[in-house]
Design a protein around this motif. Structure first.
Motif, PDB file in Angstrom:
ATOM      1  N   ASN A  66      -6.340   6.489  -2.074  1.00  0.00           N
ATOM      2  CA  ASN A  66      -5.853   6.310  -3.437  1.00  0.00           C
ATOM      3  C   ASN A  66      -6.927   5.582  -4.237  1.00  0.00           C
ATOM      4  O   ASN A  66      -7.918   5.109  -3.667  1.00  0.00           O
ATOM      5  N   SER A 108       0.807  -1.235   0.000  1.00  0.00           N
ATOM      6  CA  SER A 108       0.000   0.000   0.000  1.00  0.00           C
ATOM      7  C   SER A 108       0.833   1.276   0.000  1.00  0.00           C
ATOM      8  O   SER A 108       0.538   2.225   0.737  1.00  0.00           O
ATOM      9  N   THR A 167      -5.319  -0.554  -3.896  1.00  0.00           N
ATOM     10  CA  THR A 167      -6.497  -0.119  -4.661  1.00  0.00           C
ATOM     11  C   THR A 167      -6.759  -1.082  -5.825  1.00  0.00           C
ATOM     12  O   THR A 167      -7.906  -1.299  -6.206  1.00  0.00           O
TER      13      THR A 167
HETATM   14  C1  BGC Z   1      -0.331   5.138  -0.808  1.00  0.00           C
HETATM   15  C2  BGC Z   1      -1.074   4.349  -1.841  1.00  0.00           C
HETATM   16  C3  BGC Z   1      -2.160   3.531  -1.182  1.00  0.00           C
HETATM   17  C4  BGC Z   1      -3.041   4.415  -0.310  1.00  0.00           C
HETATM   18  C5  BGC Z   1      -4.153   3.634   0.396  1.00  0.00           C
HETATM   19  C6  BGC Z   1      -1.282   5.919   0.077  1.00  0.00           C
HETATM   20  O1  BGC Z   1      -0.583   6.497   1.125  1.00  0.00           O
HETATM   21  O2  BGC Z   1       0.569   6.025  -1.443  1.00  0.00           O
HETATM   22  O3  BGC Z   1      -0.190   3.511  -2.557  1.00  0.00           O
HETATM   23  O4  BGC Z   1      -2.924   2.913  -2.174  1.00  0.00           O
HETATM   24  O5  BGC Z   1      -2.263   5.064   0.645  1.00  0.00           O
HETATM   25  O6  BGC Z   1      -3.641   2.692   1.268  1.00  0.00           O
END
Ligand code: BGC
Length: 472
Positions: free
Chosen positions: A236, A157, A211
Motif C-alpha cells: 500500500n 495495517s 504507510t
Molecule cells: C492493507 C493496508 C496496509 C498494507 C501494508 C494491506 O493489506 O490493506 O492497509 O497498508 O497491507 O501493510
C-alpha cells in the motif's frame, strides 16, 4: 539494453536449454502470461489515475479507496519526546517506546510479538492488550496510582475509514485475518475496551495506516518525503495531496495538504487492467477475501510464494518437473514461502544448490535434477519480476499524479520484506521507473529510502503532533 516493450524480453531468459520441447512450450506461455510490458504499465498508470481521481471524489467500490487520514502537518525533524507506539502488522505486533531526539534522529526500544493464528481468527483485541501489558511491565512503564494513562500512537495495517485522527472503522480484513464482529466498527474502540478489560493504562491518541507511519518517519529524517510505501506482507502507499483535490472531504478547512491513504492493494478489483493468469485466479478463488485486493495478491509477500506454488504445481501435473511427483508439504496452500523465492532467485551457483536445499530439505521433494531446479528458479523469476514491475508502475503512477513535485528532489520512504529482501528490488524499482518518470528525474532527483521500523516511529510522530505535551 533489453527492450522492455517486447514480450520476448520476458520469455527468452526463462527457457531452459536442456528442457524438452513440451517443457519449453509451457514455460513460454507461462512467461508470456506473467509478462508486463512497458505498454501494459502505461495502461496501468492511466487506470491508476482514473481510479485515484474517482476515489478522491467519492467512495466507490470499483475505485481506489483514497482515504483521508486527518494527518495535515509535515514532520520537521525537530519533534522531541518519548512516546508509546503500537504497530499491528500482518505478521507481528510490535510495541515500541520511541524517543524522538529533535534533531532528525530517533531511537527505539521495541518488543515483537508474533500474532498467533488464534488471535488472527478470534481474540486479536485481547491479544494486543496482553502484549502491551507485558511490554509495560517488562520496561517498568506502568504509571504509579493516580498518574495519567500513557498516550500512544497506533499503526493499524488494515483498511480503516477514519472518522478522526483517533478513530476509524474497519472496512475489511485482509492478509488472512478473520476476527469476527470487527468489520464496520471503530478499531480504536475495540482496542481501548480490551485495554480496560486487561487493566492496561494506555490511551490511543492517534491511529494511522502503516504507510502513513512510513511517510512520517521518512519525513522526519528527509523533509522532502512525498510518499510512504509498504512492499511487505501486504502492500500500500500514502502520499501528500492538496486539500482542494480531495473533493470528498467534508471538513471545513480546505487549505493546505493532507496525507491520503490510497489502499492501492485494491487497485483493479473490477479486473480490467492487470495481467491475471490462471495461477492468480486459483489463489484468488481460494482466499477469504475473494475478488478483493487483487493488486496486492500480485505483488506482496503473503501471496507471491502461493502464486509460484500454483505455477510450479501446474508443471508437476503435466509431469514436466520432479517426474510428476509433488510432496505433502508442497501440496498444502501457502507452504511455498515468498522468502524461499528470494533465496531461489538469488542462487547463482552452477548446481543451484540453494534451490536444491529448499526443494528437497524444506519442501520434501525428492530427487530433483538440475533442470527441475532451473525451472523452479525461472518460474520464481517470472513472478518476482512481474511483482517488481507492477510495484514500480504503482509508485510511478502516484508520483505522476503530482507532477509539480517532480521538479524538485523527492524522497520516498519504503519499508517491508519485499523491498528489503527480494533480490535487487530497490535497484529494479529505479530501473523500471526511469522509463515512466524520465531518466533525469530518477537519476538526479528521486531518492528511495528504507524507512526501517517506519510504522512504529511514525505512530509516535503523529501521536506527538496530537498530544504535544504528554510524553512518557
Ligand atoms: C492493507 C493496508 C496496509 C498494507 C501494508 C494491506 O493489506 O490493506 O492497509 O497498508 O497491507 O501493510
Amino acid at each position: 539494453m533489453a527492450d522492455t516493450n517486447d514480450i520476448n524480453t520476458f520469455i527468452e531468459p526463462y527457457l531452459v536449454p536442456d528442457g524438452s520441447k513440451e517443457l519449453n512450450e509451457n514455460l513460454k506461455s507461462m512467461a508470456a502470461s506473467f509478462a508486463v510490458t512497458d505498454d501494459k504499465i502505461r495502461e496501468i498508470i492511466i487506470g491508476f489515475h482514473e481510479s485515484m481521481k474517482t476515489g478522491l471524489d467519492h467512495d466507490d467500490d470499483n475505485a481506489l479507496p483514497m482515504i483521508p487520514t486527518f494527518v495535515r502537518g509535515r514532520p520537521t525533524g525537530k519533534e522531541k519526546g518519548t512516546y508509546l507506539a503500537l504497530d499491528l502488522g500482518g505478521t507481528n505486533l510490535r510495541v515500541c517506546q520511541v524517543t524522538l531526539n529533535g534533531d532528525t534522529t530517533y531511537s527505539l526500544v521495541q518488543q515483537k510479538f508474533t500474532i498467533t493464528q488464534e488471535a488472527k481468527e478470534s481474540h486479536l483485541w485481547d491479544f494486543i492488550a496482553e502484549c502491551v501489558g507485558v511490554f509495560l511491565e517488562e520496561h517498568g512503564l506502568i504509571p504509579a496510582p493516580g498518574e495519567r494513562t500513557i498516550p500512544c500512537g497506533y499503526t493499524f495495517s488494515f483498511p480503516i475509514f477514519q472518522t478522526s485522527i483517533s478513530s476509524g472503522n474497519l472496512s475489511m480484513w485482509n492478509k488472512s485475518f478473520t476476527v469476527p464482529n470487527s468489520v464496520g466498527r471503530d478499531v480504536v474502540n475495540l482496542t481501548q475496551s480490551a485495554f480496560q478489560r486487561h487493566h492496561v493504562p494506555v490511551e490511543v491518541v492517534a491511529v494511522l495506516n502503516d504507510t502513513v507511519g512510513t511517510l512520517m518517519t521518512s519525513g522526519y529524517s528527509h523533509p522532502d518525503t512525498q510518499m510512504g510505501i509498504i512492499f511487505g506482507t501486504g502492500t500500500n502507499a500514502a502520499y501528500w495531496e492538496r486539500m482542494e483535490n480531495i473533493s470528498k472531504w467534508k471538513g471545513e478547512d480546505r487549505t493546505g495538504e493532507m496525507v491520503v491513504n490510497l489502499e492501492w492493494g485494491a487497485f483493479d478489483n473490477a479486473t480490467r487492467v492487470l495481467p491475471y493468469t490462471m495461477h492468480d485466479n486459483k489463489l484468488n478463488r481460494k482466499s477469504p477475501n475473494h475478488g478483493l485486493q487483487v493488486f496486492e495478491k500480485m505483488i506482496s509477500g503473503l501471496f507471491l510464494g502461493e502464486v509460484a506454488r500454483n505455477a510450479i504445481l501446474s508443471l508437476v501435473d503435466q509431469r514436466l518437473v520432479f517426474e510428476g511427483q509433488s510432496s505433502e508439504i508442497m501440496n498444502k496452500s501457502y507452504t511455498f514461502d515468498t522468502a524461499y523465492m528470494s533465496q531461489i532467485v538469488a542462487d547463482d551457483s552452477s548446481d543451484l544448490h540453494v534451490v536444491k536445499t529448499v526443494l528437497e530439505s524444506t519442501l520434501d521433494i525428492l530427487p530433483t535434477t538440475l533442470t527441475d531446479r532451473l525451472v523452479v528458479k525461472n518460474v520464481c523469476g517470472m513472478i518476482g519480476t512481474r511483482g517488481v514491475r507492477l510495484s514500480a508502475a504503482a509508485m510511478s503512477a502516484v508520483l505522476l499524479a503530482r507532477p509539480e513535485l517532480m521538479e524538485s528532489e523527492i524522497s520516498v520512504g519504503i519499508d517491508g520484506s519485499m523491498y528489503q529482501f527480494y533480490p535487487n528490488f530497490e535497484q529494479d524499482l529505479y530501473k523500471v521507473s526511469r522509463v515512466f518518470l524520465g531518466e533525469d528525474f530518477v537519476d538526479n532527483r528521486l531518492k528511495l529510502h528504507l524507512a526501517k521500523d517506519g510504522s512504529g516511529v511514525g505512530a509516535a510522530i503523529v501521536a506527538m503532533t496530537v498530544d504535544r505535551d504528554r510524553s512518557i
